[in-house]
Design an enzyme around this catalytic site. Sequence first.
Site, PDB file in Angstrom:
ATOM      1  CB  SER A  14      -1.762 -23.558  32.893  1.00  0.00           C
ATOM      2  OG  SER A  14      -0.657 -24.244  33.405  1.00  0.00           O
ATOM      3  CG  ASN A  15      -0.974 -28.611  35.348  1.00  0.00           C
ATOM      4  OD1 ASN A  15      -0.956 -29.518  34.518  1.00  0.00           O
ATOM      5  ND2 ASN A  15       0.114 -27.958  35.722  1.00  0.00           N
ATOM      6  CB  VAL A  93       4.279 -30.040  52.610  1.00  0.00           C
ATOM      7  CG1 VAL A  93       4.371 -31.503  53.018  1.00  0.00           C
ATOM      8  CG2 VAL A  93       5.423 -29.686  51.661  1.00  0.00           C
ATOM      9  CG  LEU A  94      -1.632 -31.343  51.328  1.00  0.00           C
ATOM     10  CD1 LEU A  94      -2.393 -32.084  50.224  1.00  0.00           C
ATOM     11  CD2 LEU A  94      -2.527 -30.306  51.993  1.00  0.00           C
ATOM     12  CG  ASN A 108       1.802 -33.031  43.225  1.00  0.00           C
ATOM     13  OD1 ASN A 108       1.265 -31.947  42.970  1.00  0.00           O
ATOM     14  ND2 ASN A 108       3.104 -33.146  43.400  1.00  0.00           N
ATOM     15  CG  HIS A 110       7.398 -32.670  40.906  1.00  0.00           C
ATOM     16  ND1 HIS A 110       7.464 -31.616  41.806  1.00  0.00           N
ATOM     17  CD2 HIS A 110       8.676 -32.931  40.538  1.00  0.00           C
ATOM     18  CE1 HIS A 110       8.736 -31.274  41.970  1.00  0.00           C
ATOM     19  NE2 HIS A 110       9.489 -32.062  41.222  1.00  0.00           N
ATOM     20  CD  GLU A 175       3.691 -29.597  34.838  1.00  0.00           C
ATOM     21  OE1 GLU A 175       2.828 -29.351  35.690  1.00  0.00           O
ATOM     22  OE2 GLU A 175       4.760 -28.956  34.761  1.00  0.00           O
TER      23      GLU A 175
HETATM   24  C1  GRF Z   1       3.334 -26.742  37.318  1.00  0.00           C
HETATM   25  O1  GRF Z   1       4.560 -26.820  36.633  1.00  0.00           O
HETATM   26  C2  GRF Z   1       3.272 -27.787  38.425  1.00  0.00           C
HETATM   27  O2  GRF Z   1       3.851 -28.984  38.061  1.00  0.00           O
HETATM   28  C3  GRF Z   1       4.084 -27.118  39.489  1.00  0.00           C
HETATM   29  O3  GRF Z   1       3.691 -25.753  39.450  1.00  0.00           O
HETATM   30  C4  GRF Z   1       3.259 -25.445  38.129  1.00  0.00           C
HETATM   31  C5  GRF Z   1       1.854 -24.943  38.258  1.00  0.00           C
HETATM   32  O4  GRF Z   1       1.378 -24.441  37.063  1.00  0.00           O
HETATM   33  N1  GRF Z   1       3.886 -27.749  40.783  1.00  0.00           N
HETATM   34  P1  GRF Z   1      -0.161 -24.087  36.919  1.00  0.00           P
HETATM   35  O5  GRF Z   1      -0.570 -23.297  38.156  1.00  0.00           O
HETATM   36  O6  GRF Z   1      -0.926 -25.352  36.761  1.00  0.00           O
HETATM   37  O7  GRF Z   1      -0.216 -23.209  35.686  1.00  0.00           O
END
Ligand code: GRF
Length: 212
Positions: A14-15, A93-94, A108, A110, A175
Amino acid sequence: MTLELGVLVSGSGSNLEAILTAISSGRLDARCRLVLSNRPSVLALERARSAGVPSVVVDHKEYASREEFERAMLAKLQESGVEWLALAGFMRVLSPTFLAAFPGRVVNVHPSLLPAFPGTSAQTQAFDYGVKVAGCTVHFVDAGVDSGPIIAQAAVPVLDTDSAEDLRRRILEQEHALFPQALQWIAEGRVRMVPRAGARSVVTLASEDAER
Ligand code: GRF
């Protein structure tokens, strides 16, 4: 500057979609060169396909070591012309070696107000702890886990009636706004990561640079 962006995903994406929408609506000056997933058959890959963006799977389970996995990712990203990386729900983790290929260019999102609740299931950690304010953080990535310099944060209230899922959803909405916004600040040259020898790297604002 137009960001030549690679987006690393592991799940729902979704991000990723928020980033792609921001690009297509002109709110984010970036080109998505490649979506790379370390897991096959995730929704993020479908979202990339429907948006007409190139995507690839580099499955960490198919490599004997993290070094080999990262080498394979790096090859795909470099051949696609990726210069900046957005980690959008990427769950690996990279290593410092991988990060060195994109110095100060990995960002990133978070789902907590860092430095509280790093690591996985941050929303549940915050909910179980009983915090009254939660939120999300966009930060540059360093060699630690969710430890790099913070670019931006958004806070959300935790309501008495919330379930952990309600809170997760409220944070995720933030986010989707914050991540593209922070990337746009980078594209505009308004923020950047500045490494400091023997100390924590910092985020510098362009206006502060101008005053020096
Ligand atoms: C988000 O809450 C991100 O912050 C976390 O995992 C989730 C990923 O959501 N690391 P999406 O895959 O972007 O829907």
